[in-house]
Design an enzyme around this catalytic site. Structure first.
Site, mmCIF file in Angstrom:
data_model
loop_
_atom_site.group_PDB
_atom_site.id
_atom_site.type_symbol
_atom_site.label_atom_id
_atom_site.label_comp_id
_atom_site.label_asym_id
_atom_site.label_seq_id
_atom_site.Cartn_x
_atom_site.Cartn_y
_atom_site.Cartn_z
ATOM 1 N N GLU A 1 0.449 -9.699 8.611
ATOM 2 C CA GLU A 1 -0.354 -9.627 7.465
ATOM 3 C C GLU A 1 0.564 -9.503 6.306
ATOM 4 O OE1 GLU A 1 -0.582 -8.065 10.419
ATOM 5 O OE2 GLU A 1 -2.170 -6.794 10.580
ATOM 6 N N ARG B 1 1.583 -11.766 3.167
ATOM 7 C CA ARG B 1 1.114 -11.526 1.636
ATOM 8 C C ARG B 1 2.544 -11.727 0.952
ATOM 9 N NH1 ARG B 1 3.292 -6.533 -1.008
ATOM 10 N NH2 ARG B 1 2.232 -6.346 -2.871
HETATM 11 ZN ZN LIG Z 1 0.686 -4.459 11.509
#
Ligand SMILES: [Zn+2]
Length: 717
Positions: free
Chosen positions: A389, A393
Site C-alpha cells: 500500500e 502510494r
Molecule cells: Zn502493511
C-alpha cells in the site's frame, strides 16, 4: 432415520463390537493402537524379506463386511488434519461406495440449514451445515472420525484444530452486507435455527470444545451465490478457462499466471457476461457468480437501496478496480516468474465521474517488508517502507509529479491542460480535477488495526463485548524484519534515535492501517508536494480479502472521528467508500518474499526493490526514494506558482532564496497547513488514548538535494 453413533460416550465399544467384527487376518484386539503398531512393524519386515507372499494389509471388517485398510485410513486422517484434503475427498479416496442424502433442509433464505447423511458400507452418519457442501463435509468428517476411532486414531475436531486467533479467509465468506443487517433479522434467524437444534446438538456431542465455550452461536451464512443464480436464471452458463483465457484442455498450461488469477470463469446470463478469477476453479466460479449477482441486484433499484447502504462502492466498479490492478500486475510479470511471487498486492486506480469506462491504473506494488535499521540512509536514498500500500502510494506521487511537470513545461504554467488529471487552483498551486477519483486496491486488509480480528467469528453485529476491545484501534508499528505489528503502547521507546537504531534497537514503522488513516486526513500527496498540490484523498478502498467493514472503517477513520477537530481547510477527515472484490484471495501460509515490485504509469518497466536495503537489487536508489522525490520537487518549485498558505501566526509563506541548499525537512515545513493538520491528527490519536505516532529518527530527513541539474526526462519517468 438411522441414529448416529455417539463415539464420545462410554458405551462406544459396546456399540462398535455389535456392528462390526474384527477380521482374523488383522489380529485386531485391544489395546488397539499398540497392536497395530506392532503389526505394522512386522508387516514392514515381512515385505522386506519375502515380498511375494506379502500378508494382507491390516484391515478391519465393519458392518456388511467391507474391509477397511487401516493405513489408508490413517493417511486420510493425516490429510484431513493437515488441511491437505477435505473430509469428502479423503473419504472418496478410500475406494468405497459413498452416498450422500439430504435428510432435512430448512431455515430462512438468508440462513439455510441442511442435514446430510452419508452412507458408507451400510453405516450412516449425519452432518449439518449452512449449505449442502458444508453438511456433506461435516457428515464425511463424522464418518472418518468414527472409522478412525477403531484404529486408535483420533481425528481432532475441526474447531479445536483451528487456531481462532489466526486471520484466515473462508472460501465462502459471509457477505459484507450481512454485517449491516438489522438486529431483528438476526434474531429471527436465531429462532429459525432453533428448529435444527437437534441436528446441531448431535454434532456438538462430537466436539468436546463446544461444551467448554458454550454452545456454538449460529453462524450467519449466506446461500451460495451460485445456487441463487441457478434458481433465478435457469439458462445460465459457467465457462472456465485458465486466467489468461487459455482453454483448460489446451496442451500448454500457461505458467506465468499470478496465483489469484490462475483460473477464470465467465458466467453468462443471456447476453450478459460476468468474470471471476481465483486460485482454484471453484473460487473463480464463486467470484463470477458473486459479481453477476451484485450487478444484477444493483440493477434493481428496490433492493439496491437495502444492499448498497451509503459507504459502499458499487460492486461493478469494485470488481473492475480489482481486475485492473491484478491484470496489470500479471501483464508486467509475464516474463519474470521470480518477482511475480508476492503476498500483498496493492494498486491505485483513477476514474472519471466514478465510471468504469476510462478507469486507469496509476500504480501497482507488492511487498510486506520494511528496511533494516542498518540500511537507513542519511541521504534519502533508501525507501523505508516497502509494504504494498505504501509503495503504491509513492508510485502515485510519481504520477502526480509528472502531472505537475506537464504544467511546468508550458510557457504559461497556469493555462489549463484538458487531458491532465490536475488543474490550476485559484490563487496558486494545483488540485486534482473534481471529476477524478482515486481508488486504492489492496489484496488483503492493511496490516495493523484493520486486520486485527478473527474472520471466522461472526455475529459481531452486537456491540463489541470482547474483553480486548479496549485494545482495538490502537496505533501499531511494524517491527523490523517481521510481518506483524504491535501496539505502540508496548514499544520501549517512543522516540527513535539514529544511534540507538544503529546500535541494534529495532526500527519501528507505523502500520499500514495507521498510514491509510493518516492519508484520510492529510491526503496521499505528502508534505513536500503540499506546497504545490491541494490534498488528494482516496475515494474508496477495495480489498481482495479480509474485508470486515466494521473493523476497516474503525481503522481508517472511525477511531479518530470523534477526536479530530479544527483541521485547517482544505484538510478534512475523508471517509472512503469500502468494498470487497468478488474475486477474493485465499490466505497463503508461505514465506513472504523480501522484494517489492513497484510500477507507476509514468514508465513501462516496474522497479524491483530489495525491501531490506530499501534500494534496487543492484544497489542503486529507487525512483521512489526521498532523494528522487526531492529532486522532482526542486525542479518544479522553481517553475510553478505554489499554493497559497500561511503560517499559524497568519504570516504568508514565502520561498527561501537558498532553495538549492535547503534540507529535505526544511522543505517539508514550507507546507505549514499540512504540518498543522498533521499535529491535529496526532493529537486526535492521543486524545482517543490510542497511542503516540512514532517518528523516524530526525537525522533521516537532514539531507540536501543531490540531483539539482538532472534531466527532467529521466527524473520524471
Ligand atoms: Zn502493511
Amino acid at each position: 432415520m438411522y441414529k448416529p453413533i455417539d463415539f464420545t460416550s462410554n458405551d462406544v465399544f459396546d456399540v462398535w463390537t455389535s456392528v462390526c467384527d474384527i477380521t482374523s487376518t488383522s489380529d485386531f484386539v485391544s489395546p488397539r493402537s499398540k497392536m497395530i503398531k506392532q503389526k505394522r512393524k512386522r508387516e514392514f519386515l515381512c515385505t522386506d524379506v519375502q515380498p511375494a507372499i506379502k500378508r494382507p494389509a491390516p484391515s478391519i471388517r465393519v458392518g456388511s463386511g467391507f474391509k477397511w485398510n487401516l493405513q489408508a485410513l490413517a493417511h486420510a486422517a493425516d490429510a484431513v488434519q493437515s488441511g491437505g484434503k477435505s473430509p469428502v475427498s479423503a473419504l472418496n479416496e478410500l475406494g468405497v461406495r459413498v452416498t450422500y442424502t439430504v435428510l432435512n433442509q430448512g431455515g430462512p433464505a438468508h440462513c439455510p440449514s441442511f442435514t446430510v447423511a452419508v452412507n458408507v458400507a451400510d453405516m450412516t452418519f449425519e452432518g449439518w451445515g449452512h449449505s449442502k457442501r458444508e453438511a456433506r463435509a461435516s457428515a464425511a468428517r463424522v464418518c472418518l472420525a468414527a472409522l478412525l476411532a477403531r484404529a486408535g486414531h483420533v481425528l481432532p475436531d475441526q474447531t479445536r484444530a483451528k487456531d481462532f486467533t489466526v486471520d484466515d479467509t473462508t472460501p465462502y465468506p459471509v457477505s459484507e452486507f450481512q454485517c449491516l443487517e438489522s438486529k431483528s433479522k438476526i434474531e429471527e434467524q436465531t429462532k429459525q435455527n432453533a428448529v435444527t437444534e437437534t441436528a446441531q446438538s448431535q454434532i456438538e456431542r462430537n466436539l468436546p470444545t463446544s461444551s467448554l465455550f458454550g454452545a456454538t452461536a449460529p453462524t450467519p451464512a449466506s446461500k451460495s451465490p451460485i445456487n441463487v443464480l441457478y434458481e433465478n436464471h435457469p439458462g445460465l452458463l459457467f465457462i472456465c478457462t485458465y486466467g489468461d483465457g487459455t482453454p483448460l484442455d489446451s496442451a500448454q498450461v500457461p505458467l506465468q499466471l499470478a496465483h489469484s488469477m490462475r483460473f477464470k470463469v465467465v458466467c453468462q446470463i443471456k447476453e450478459q457476461k460476468f468474470e471471476g478469477y481465483g486460485s482454484s476453479k471453484k473460487l473463480a466460479k464463486l467470484a463470477a457468480a458473486r459479481s453477476a449477482l451484485a450487478v444484477l441486484e444493483e440493477g434493481r433499484a428496490d433492493i439496491a437501496d437495502s444492499l448498497l447502504p451509503s459507504g459502499y462502492l458499487s460492486q461493478t466498479l469494485a470488481d473492475h478496480i480489482a481486475n485492473l490492478v491484478n491484470s496489470k500486475f500479471s501483464e508486467m510479470m509475464k516474463n519474470d516468474v521470480i518477482h511475480s511471487k508476492r503476498k500483498v498486492l496493492a494498486g491505485i486506480v483513477m476514474t472519471t465521474d466514478s465510471k468504469v469506462d476510462g478507469a486507469k491504473v496509476i500504480a501497482v506494488a507488492t511487498g510486506t517488508k520494511c528496511v533494516s535499521g542498518e540500511h537507513m540512509s542519511v541521504r534519502g536514498r533508501a525507501v523505508n517502507d516497502c509494504h504494498a500500500e505504501v509503495a503504491a502510494r509513492r508510485c502515485l506521487q510519481r504520477h502526480l509529479y509528472t502531472q505537475l511537470l506537464l504544467y511546468a513545461s508550458q510557457k504559461d504554467p497556469r493555462k489549463p491542460i484538458p487531458e491532465a488529471d490536475i488543474e490550476p487552483a485559484e490563487g496558486g498551486g494545483y488540485r486534482l480535477r473534481p471529476d477524478r477519483q482515486l481508488h486504492m486496491y489492496v489484496s488483503t486488509a492493511p496490516c495493523g488495526d484493520g486486520r486485527i480480528f478473527s474472520p471466522h467469528e461472526q455475529l459481531q453485529h452486537e456491540p463489541d463485548r470482547h474483553p480486548n476491545r479496549l485494545a482495538r484501534g490502537q496505533l501499531r508499528t511494524k517491527i523490523e524484519s517481521g510481518e506483524g505489528t504491535i501496539p505502540v503502547k508496548n514499544c520501549n521507546s517512543l522516540l527513535q534515535t539514529w544511534d540507538g537504531v544503529m546500535q541494534g534497537e529495532r526500527l519501528l514503522t507505523m502500520s499500514c492501517s495507521d498510514k491509510v488513516a493518516r492519508w484520510c486526513v492529510l491526503g496521499l500527496q505528502g508534505s513536500l508536494m503540499s506546497t504545490l498540490l491541494a490534498p488528494v484523498y482516496p475515494t474508496s478502498i477495495v480489498l481482495g480479502s479480509l474485508l470486515h467493514p466494521h473493523h476497516l472503517y474503525r481503522a481508517i477513520c472511525g477511531r479518530i472521528e470523534a477526536y479530530i477537530s479544527s483541521l485547517p481547510p482544505p484538510y478534512h477527515l475523508r471517509r472512503p467508500l469500502l468494498a470487497r472484490a468478488a474475486s477474493t484471495e485465499a490466505r497463503t501460509p508461505t514465506r513472504a518474499p523480501s522484494f517489492s515490485v513497484c510500477w507507476a504509469c509514468t514508465n513501462t518497466a516496474p522497479e524491483v526493490l530489495n525491501a531490506t536495503t530499501g534500494k534496487l537489487e543492484n544497489g542503486q536508489p529507487s525512483l521512489l526514494c526521498k532523494q528522487s522525490m526531492f529532486a522532482r520537487w526542486q525542479y518544479l518549485i522553481k517553475k510553478l506558482p505554489p499554493l497559497q498558505q500561511s503560517h499559524p501566526d497568519g504570516t504568508s509563506v514565502s520561498l527561501p532564496n537558498h532553495l538549492d541548499t535547503l534540507l529535505y525537512n526544511e522543505a517539508k515545513l514550507l507546507s505549514p497547513t499540512y504540518q498543522v493538520a498533521k499535529d491535529r491528527l496526532f493529537q486526535a490519536f492521543e486524545k482517543a488514548k490510542l497511542g503516540r505516532w512514532i517518528k523516524k529518527p530526525l537525522e533521516q530527513d537532514q539531507f540536501v538535494c543531490e540531483l539539482l541539474s538532472a534531466d527532467p526526462a529521466a527524473l520524471f519517468t
